[in-house]
Design a protein around this motif. Structure first.
Motif, PDB file in Angstrom:
ATOM      1  N   LEU A 160     -12.340 -42.014   5.533  1.00 44.72           N
ATOM      2  CA  LEU A 160     -12.298 -40.760   4.791  1.00 44.72           C
ATOM      3  C   LEU A 160     -12.368 -39.559   5.725  1.00 44.72           C
ATOM      4  N   LEU A 161     -13.181 -39.657   6.764  1.00 43.99           N
ATOM      5  CA  LEU A 161     -13.271 -38.566   7.740  1.00 43.99           C
ATOM      6  C   LEU A 161     -11.940 -38.377   8.464  1.00 43.99           C
ATOM      7  N   THR A 162     -11.272 -39.479   8.774  1.00 44.89           N
ATOM      8  CA  THR A 162      -9.974 -39.403   9.456  1.00 44.89           C
ATOM      9  C   THR A 162      -8.928 -38.725   8.590  1.00 44.89           C
ATOM     10  N   LEU A 163      -8.797 -39.173   7.353  1.00 48.77           N
ATOM     11  CA  LEU A 163      -7.810 -38.594   6.446  1.00 48.77           C
ATOM     12  C   LEU A 163      -8.137 -37.144   6.103  1.00 48.77           C
ATOM     13  N   ALA A 164      -9.420 -36.833   6.006  1.00 53.99           N
ATOM     14  CA  ALA A 164      -9.824 -35.450   5.715  1.00 53.99           C
ATOM     15  C   ALA A 164      -9.425 -34.528   6.858  1.00 53.99           C
ATOM     16  N   THR A 165      -9.552 -34.998   8.089  1.00 54.17           N
ATOM     17  CA  THR A 165      -9.173 -34.190   9.246  1.00 54.17           C
ATOM     18  C   THR A 165      -7.670 -33.939   9.266  1.00 54.17           C
ATOM     19  N   LEU A 166      -6.872 -34.957   8.931  1.00 44.95           N
ATOM     20  CA  LEU A 166      -5.422 -34.791   8.882  1.00 44.95           C
ATOM     21  C   LEU A 166      -5.017 -33.816   7.783  1.00 44.95           C
ATOM     22  N   ARG A 167      -5.682 -33.898   6.647  1.00 47.75           N
ATOM     23  CA  ARG A 167      -5.405 -32.954   5.565  1.00 47.75           C
ATOM     24  C   ARG A 167      -5.778 -31.537   5.968  1.00 47.75           C
ATOM     25  N   GLN A 168      -6.901 -31.385   6.648  1.00 46.61           N
ATOM     26  CA  GLN A 168      -7.331 -30.066   7.111  1.00 46.61           C
ATOM     27  C   GLN A 168      -6.306 -29.472   8.068  1.00 46.61           C
ATOM     28  N   SER A 169      -5.746 -30.279   8.950  1.00 46.92           N
ATOM     29  CA  SER A 169      -4.755 -29.798   9.902  1.00 46.92           C
ATOM     30  C   SER A 169      -3.483 -29.342   9.197  1.00 46.92           C
ATOM     31  N   ALA A 170      -3.087 -30.072   8.157  1.00 48.74           N
ATOM     32  CA  ALA A 170      -1.891 -29.690   7.414  1.00 48.74           C
ATOM     33  C   ALA A 170      -2.067 -28.322   6.750  1.00 48.74           C
ATOM     34  N   LEU A 171      -3.207 -28.097   6.140  1.00 51.67           N
ATOM     35  CA  LEU A 171      -3.463 -26.808   5.501  1.00 51.67           C
ATOM     36  C   LEU A 171      -3.619 -25.701   6.541  1.00 51.67           C
ATOM     37  N   GLN A 172      -4.167 -26.019   7.694  1.00 52.70           N
ATOM     38  CA  GLN A 172      -4.277 -25.035   8.764  1.00 52.70           C
ATOM     39  C   GLN A 172      -2.889 -24.600   9.221  1.00 52.70           C
ATOM     40  N   ALA A 173      -1.975 -25.553   9.350  1.00 51.71           N
ATOM     41  CA  ALA A 173      -0.614 -25.224   9.751  1.00 51.71           C
ATOM     42  C   ALA A 173       0.101 -24.378   8.708  1.00 51.71           C
ATOM     43  N   MET A 174      -0.300 -24.539   7.453  1.00 51.94           N
ATOM     44  CA  MET A 174       0.266 -23.725   6.368  1.00 51.94           C
ATOM     45  C   MET A 174      -0.410 -22.358   6.279  1.00 51.94           C
ATOM     46  N   LYS A 175      -1.276 -22.053   7.241  1.00 52.89           N
ATOM     47  CA  LYS A 175      -2.022 -20.787   7.308  1.00 52.89           C
ATOM     48  C   LYS A 175      -2.930 -20.595   6.099  1.00 52.89           C
ATOM     49  N   ASP A 176      -3.453 -21.707   5.584  1.00 51.99           N
ATOM     50  CA  ASP A 176      -4.386 -21.666   4.456  1.00 51.99           C
ATOM     51  C   ASP A 176      -5.778 -21.998   4.989  1.00 51.99           C
ATOM     52  N   ALA A 177      -6.338 -21.044   5.745  1.00 51.13           N
ATOM     53  CA  ALA A 177      -7.614 -21.285   6.415  1.00 51.13           C
ATOM     54  C   ALA A 177      -8.746 -21.532   5.426  1.00 51.13           C
ATOM     55  N   LEU A 178      -8.681 -20.880   4.268  1.00 53.33           N
ATOM     56  CA  LEU A 178      -9.752 -20.996   3.280  1.00 53.33           C
ATOM     57  C   LEU A 178      -9.892 -22.427   2.791  1.00 53.33           C
ATOM     58  N   PHE A 179      -8.804 -22.978   2.251  1.00 57.13           N
ATOM     59  CA  PHE A 179      -8.865 -24.323   1.676  1.00 57.13           C
ATOM     60  C   PHE A 179      -8.807 -25.415   2.743  1.00 57.13           C
ATOM     61  N   ALA A 180      -8.376 -25.066   3.961  1.00 56.59           N
ATOM     62  CA  ALA A 180      -8.397 -26.056   5.039  1.00 56.59           C
ATOM     63  C   ALA A 180      -9.825 -26.440   5.393  1.00 56.59           C
ATOM     64  N   GLN A 181     -10.730 -25.459   5.314  1.00 53.54           N
ATOM     65  CA  GLN A 181     -12.088 -25.685   5.800  1.00 53.54           C
ATOM     66  C   GLN A 181     -13.141 -25.847   4.712  1.00 53.54           C
ATOM     67  N   MET A 182     -12.879 -25.318   3.530  1.00 57.28           N
ATOM     68  CA  MET A 182     -13.914 -25.283   2.497  1.00 57.28           C
ATOM     69  C   MET A 182     -14.487 -26.660   2.131  1.00 57.28           C
ATOM     70  N   PRO A 183     -13.664 -27.687   1.892  1.00 57.33           N
ATOM     71  CA  PRO A 183     -14.253 -28.979   1.487  1.00 57.33           C
ATOM     72  C   PRO A 183     -15.261 -29.526   2.495  1.00 57.33           C
ATOM     73  N   GLU A 184     -14.892 -29.516   3.803  1.00 56.21           N
ATOM     74  CA  GLU A 184     -15.776 -30.102   4.811  1.00 56.21           C
ATOM     75  C   GLU A 184     -16.914 -29.166   5.220  1.00 56.21           C
ATOM     76  N   LYS A 185     -16.648 -27.883   5.277  1.00 62.72           N
ATOM     77  CA  LYS A 185     -17.649 -26.957   5.816  1.00 62.72           C
ATOM     78  C   LYS A 185     -18.574 -26.395   4.754  1.00 62.72           C
ATOM     79  N   ILE A 186     -18.150 -26.396   3.507  1.00 64.10           N
ATOM     80  CA  ILE A 186     -18.988 -25.836   2.437  1.00 64.10           C
ATOM     81  C   ILE A 186     -19.462 -26.921   1.473  1.00 64.10           C
ATOM     82  N   ILE A 187     -18.497 -27.618   0.881  1.00 67.33           N
ATOM     83  CA  ILE A 187     -18.834 -28.553  -0.195  1.00 67.33           C
ATOM     84  C   ILE A 187     -19.597 -29.766   0.327  1.00 67.33           C
ATOM     85  N   ARG A 188     -19.148 -30.340   1.446  1.00 67.07           N
ATOM     86  CA  ARG A 188     -19.802 -31.568   1.950  1.00 67.07           C
ATOM     87  C   ARG A 188     -21.266 -31.357   2.321  1.00 67.07           C
ATOM     88  N   PRO A 189     -21.628 -30.310   3.096  1.00 70.63           N
ATOM     89  CA  PRO A 189     -23.056 -30.140   3.384  1.00 70.63           C
ATOM     90  C   PRO A 189     -23.889 -29.829   2.155  1.00 70.63           C
TER      91      PRO A 189
END
Length: 468
Positions: A160-189
């Motif tokens: 799950l951590l591996t796939l989450a990182t790949l998904r985060q990179s895809a959203l980062q490339a789409m310049k969607d910094a908010l949703f790229a980081q929110m699940p792991e940096k806000i919701i998970r902790p």
């Protein structure tokens, strides 16, 4: 007439540079602002989680938790095979060309490879610790068995951590910094803290194993949320297109980038791992708290990098070297200014901050100052690694990082046995200075970009109108 023509040409050039500067600044402000907000809140929540766990679990169990999560981090990086960084680089370039079939193919293939490798890594890890537990034949009692469960819970989260990182990179490339980081940096902790607190309130005995089980469940929830966000973000562009694949080329690039990612991991976390093996998990936990705090010094540069990485790739793909230089200057200066403030805070209040984890953690204060200085130096050197990776210099960067990783490992092996946490901090900081200095020179030579926050040479270039 000639004079008027020169003045008109200079005026046009100045206006053009001004419009480009305004465009870059506005894009960095939008993306960097969102990234800064998410990273600030996320870093605060991460620190709150670590402090809460240190208080609830105690030094020994927190040490096990910190050590297991470090081991898991080392196991995730080969499972990604470098596709996290490759996705940012390639998707950003493909978007410029409007090549959605290749974007769809890349995302699908990277997830297939990442899932396969991560499951394999998790199964191997679980099998090893289970066999070790079985081989003890009951020796060590419930404490050893609880540690085994902690490792198994951590390893179960690897896919799950591996796939989450790949998904985060895809959203980062789409310049969607908010949703790229929110699940792991806000919701998970938040979920992890909530689960641990709920179990504690229910009278469940808390330990490293229970904390890691909570972390694994929170990771599963956030993975589902992130996958839904990515589908909504790019579904309309990719739903009707047939994916194209360039698997061999992607693997060549991602494998090279994986080596770089591994070197970064070694430079950032090897000291925690070696501390656990050579000095025990308790001291590793104390040292881990200092490492986590020191990262705060350069976190602004990391936050802005979420916006800067696709911008660097895009500017380079268009041949806009002046625009690329402006991106480096602005992100570098923002990152260093913030780093200087945080470093000053740790000099004055670092001892008190470590005490929030527990009174035993104040022993790591000298190490914190050394580690924080290394992060300050890294922030001053700017986006050198990002520029090298996004402009095709990843192979040269790999050589730099490999050399620095060898220096790091050798210094850790030499200094940790005799100096403990102080030795680990010195090894980390010296290796940071080595690789950042070399990387700055690397990208200055080719593609000819200056990444230092401030450098005397820039003043001369600025007078010629190159970078301002």
């Amino acid at each position: 007439m000639k004079l008027g023509g020169k003045e008109g040409s200079a005026s046009s050039a100045s206006a053009g540079a001004g419009s480009i500067r305004t465009l870059i600044t506005s894009r960095l402000s939008r993306g960097g602002g969102a990234s800064f907000l998410i990273n600030s809140v996320g870093m605060g929540l991460a620190m709150l989680l670590q402090i809460a766990l240190a208080r609830l679990l105690g030094v020994q169990d927190y040490g096990i938790y910190a050590f297991v999560t470090t081991v898991v981090t080392f196991m995730v990086f080969p499972a990604k095979l470098g596709f996290d960084t490759a996705t940012v680089k390639l998707v950003s370039a493909y978007r410029v060309k409007g090549d959605w079939p290749l974007i769809k193919g890349l995302l699908r293939r990277s997830n297939q490879i990442g899932f396969t490798l991560s499951v394999l890594a998790a199964l191997i890890g679980i099998a090893v610790v289970a066999l070790m537990d079985w081989g003890r034949g009951g020796q060590g009692g419930s404490e050893a068995h609880a540690k085994t469960i902690a490792y198994i819970a951590g390893f179960a989260a690897i896919p799950l951590l591996t796939l989450a990182t790949l998904r985060q990179s895809a959203l980062q490339a789409m310049k969607d910094a908010l949703f790229a980081q929110m699940p792991e940096k806000i919701i998970r902790p938040v979920l992890t803290i909530g689960f641990v607190a709920a179990l504690g309130a229910a009278g469940v005995k808390l330990g490293a194993a229970m904390a890691l089980l909570c972390f694994a469940v929170a990771t599963a929830v956030t993975y589902v949320i992130g996958a839904i966000v990515l589908k909504k973000r790019i579904g309309s562009q990719t739903a009707a297109v047939k994916p194209n694949y360039e698997t061999r080329g992607w693997l060549r690039l991602s494998s090279s980038l994986m080596i770089n990612a591994g070197m970064y991991l070694i430079l950032g976390q090897l000291n925690v791992l070696m501390m656990g093996f050579m000095r025990g998990e308790t001291e590793s936990g104390l040292f881990s708290a200092a490492v986590r705090l020191a990262v705060l010094v350069s976190f602004m540069l990391t936050a802005v990098n979420m916006t800067a990485s696709p911008l660097v790739s895009e500017k380079y793909a268009k041949g806009d070297m002046a625009g690329l230089q402006r991106v480096c200057i602005r992100t570098g200066r923002i990152g260093f200014a913030f780093a200087a403030v945080v470093f000053a805070y740790f000099v004055v209040l670092g001892h008190w901050t470590l005490g929030l984890f527990g009174p035993e953690f104040t022993k790591a204060y000298p190490s914190l100052l050394i580690l924080a200085f290394g992060q300050l130096f890294s922030a001053y050197c700017g986006q050198n690694g990002t520029v090298a990776t996004m402009t095709g210099r990843q192979n040269a960067l790999t050589k730099v990082l490999i050399a620095a990783a060898f220096v790091n490992a050798a210094l850790n092996a030499l200094l940790i046995p005799t100096m403990g946490m102080l030795g680990g901090a010195l090894a980390s900081t010296l290796s940071i200075i080595v690789w950042n200095s070399a990387a700055v020179l690397l990208v200055r030579r080719k593609p000819g970009v200056q990444t230092l926050a401030w450098a005397p040479s820039l003043s001369f270039a600025r007078k010629r109108g190159n970078y301002s």
